[in-house]
Scaffold this active site. Sequence first.
Site, PDB file in Angstrom:
ATOM      1  N   GLU A 145      15.833  62.278  -4.056  1.00  0.00           N
ATOM      2  CA  GLU A 145      16.350  60.918  -3.940  1.00  0.00           C
ATOM      3  C   GLU A 145      15.236  59.875  -3.890  1.00  0.00           C
ATOM      4  OE1 GLU A 145      19.494  60.064  -1.204  1.00  0.00           O
ATOM      5  OE2 GLU A 145      19.583  58.135  -2.255  1.00  0.00           O
ATOM      6  N   ASP A 146      14.160  60.165  -3.182  1.00  0.00           N
ATOM      7  CA  ASP A 146      13.159  59.138  -2.902  1.00  0.00           C
ATOM      8  C   ASP A 146      11.840  59.277  -3.658  1.00  0.00           C
ATOM      9  OD1 ASP A 146      14.984  58.169  -1.126  1.00  0.00           O
ATOM     10  OD2 ASP A 146      14.028  59.000   0.660  1.00  0.00           O
TER      11      ASP A 146
END
Length: 488
Positions: free
Chosen positions: A77-78
């Site tokens: 996600e990051d």
Amino acid sequence: MEQTIEGLIKKIESYRKEADLDMIRLAYDFAKAAHEGQFRKSGEPYIIHPLATAHILADMRIDPIIITAALLHDVPEDTDVTIEEVEENFGSEIAGLVRGITKLGKLKYRGVERYLENLRKMFVAMAEDVRVMIIKFADRIHNLQTLHALPAEKRYRIALESLEIYAPIAHRLGMGEMKGELEDLSFRYIYPKEFQRIKKMRDEKLKEKERYFEQMCEKAAAELKKANIPVLSIQGRNKRLYSFYQKLLRKDNQSTSIYDLVAIRIIVPTLADCYAALGILHKVWKPLKGRIKDYISQAKPNGYQSLHTTVFGDGGEILEFQIRTQEMHEEAEFGVAAHWHYDERGRHMPKQEIKWAQELAEIQKDILTKLADLDEIKVDFLQSRIFVFTPQGDVIDLPEGSSPVDFAYHIHTEIGDKCSGAMVNEKYVSLNTELQNGDVVEIIMDKNRKAPNQEWLDFVKTHTAKSHIKAAKNKSLTDWIKSVLPKK
Ligand code: MN
């Protein structure tokens, strides 16, 4: 104390010697490299967050596979690293868990719609693999522990979401420890004044009674020893602040006793020891009428098992004892997570079927998009459940307040549609009777009956019953679903 990867490895080794420790180290290095140059709002390097999440799980003696996935949970996600790369390095099982977490993270909406979206995603995740939720709860607990670093508005939103969505789900999954953490950590931000007041109240009472509790523990231990009942542990246990606050609200802030704040918990080796210990305690101290609770022979709907008793202790002080085995204890603290525990004999607990989560995933596919249904869904799946029985002894799990009609529809649509009467514990009752935990329910059917009574809608509790009754009115369920879905 600073949390390190070495500390994590030590913790895991202490309960699972044959764990793949190299894999855990590799996951840490992989995540650390991926998050390089990223920082938390607090200014610390990002890697401390997945590491802390993993520590929370290791403290609960959770399966190392889940911990490995927890270390990697924010990578796709990051960072620039993709889920495919995670899979290449760590295999499909761990990648599957990380993918589940990533799906939960992507929320498009704000406000009430966000709330719904969140619920829906969690139910799907749970139905697919409940281990994802175990990681998500630990992730959220660490975020709450470090919430002070965020702006006030965001703090409030995250705390509220944790209190209203995460904690009830943890409760439904029988994860008492996580539920308690989520509630108490959120409580501080949602009701700051009340939190401080309750905390002060508890701390003062505890300080005042500390020595007394120690003496009671010592005396109980000595009495059990005299009776040859082996005791694995005995200790005072603070009750949770938020649940104490809820109790205060229910009792209109009326005086609270110390037994609302602390209980003495006794862990013994076997089920027989539980009852034997209860007998000894009652011989030494007189029990309060109506406060002996046998959650062993009749477990709470979320699986909680224990014996509770409240007694007049030395000097007339009232206090509560909780007696259980180690197995019951782990089940109570960790719920479904307990099934992924390393067990002393080295066997893996089987994956538990979580029927209600699957049912919910089915329902949400059709109609969760409609806001008005939110209340029904909450009633069905987040509130307390009762267990009732068919005459054949099969257990049926229903929301509290359910009627024989809910029971009938739960068994089969046709049984619901043709239901004309009911017997509870071999007595005829009206169809709007509220079922109680442990009731044996038998439905009387009228073969000639064409359709359910629309007035049943006034008292049925389950979504299943409501939808079938409404569907009968509209002739077909598909028509009805179409009619309630928002127009595109
Ligand atoms: Mn995270």
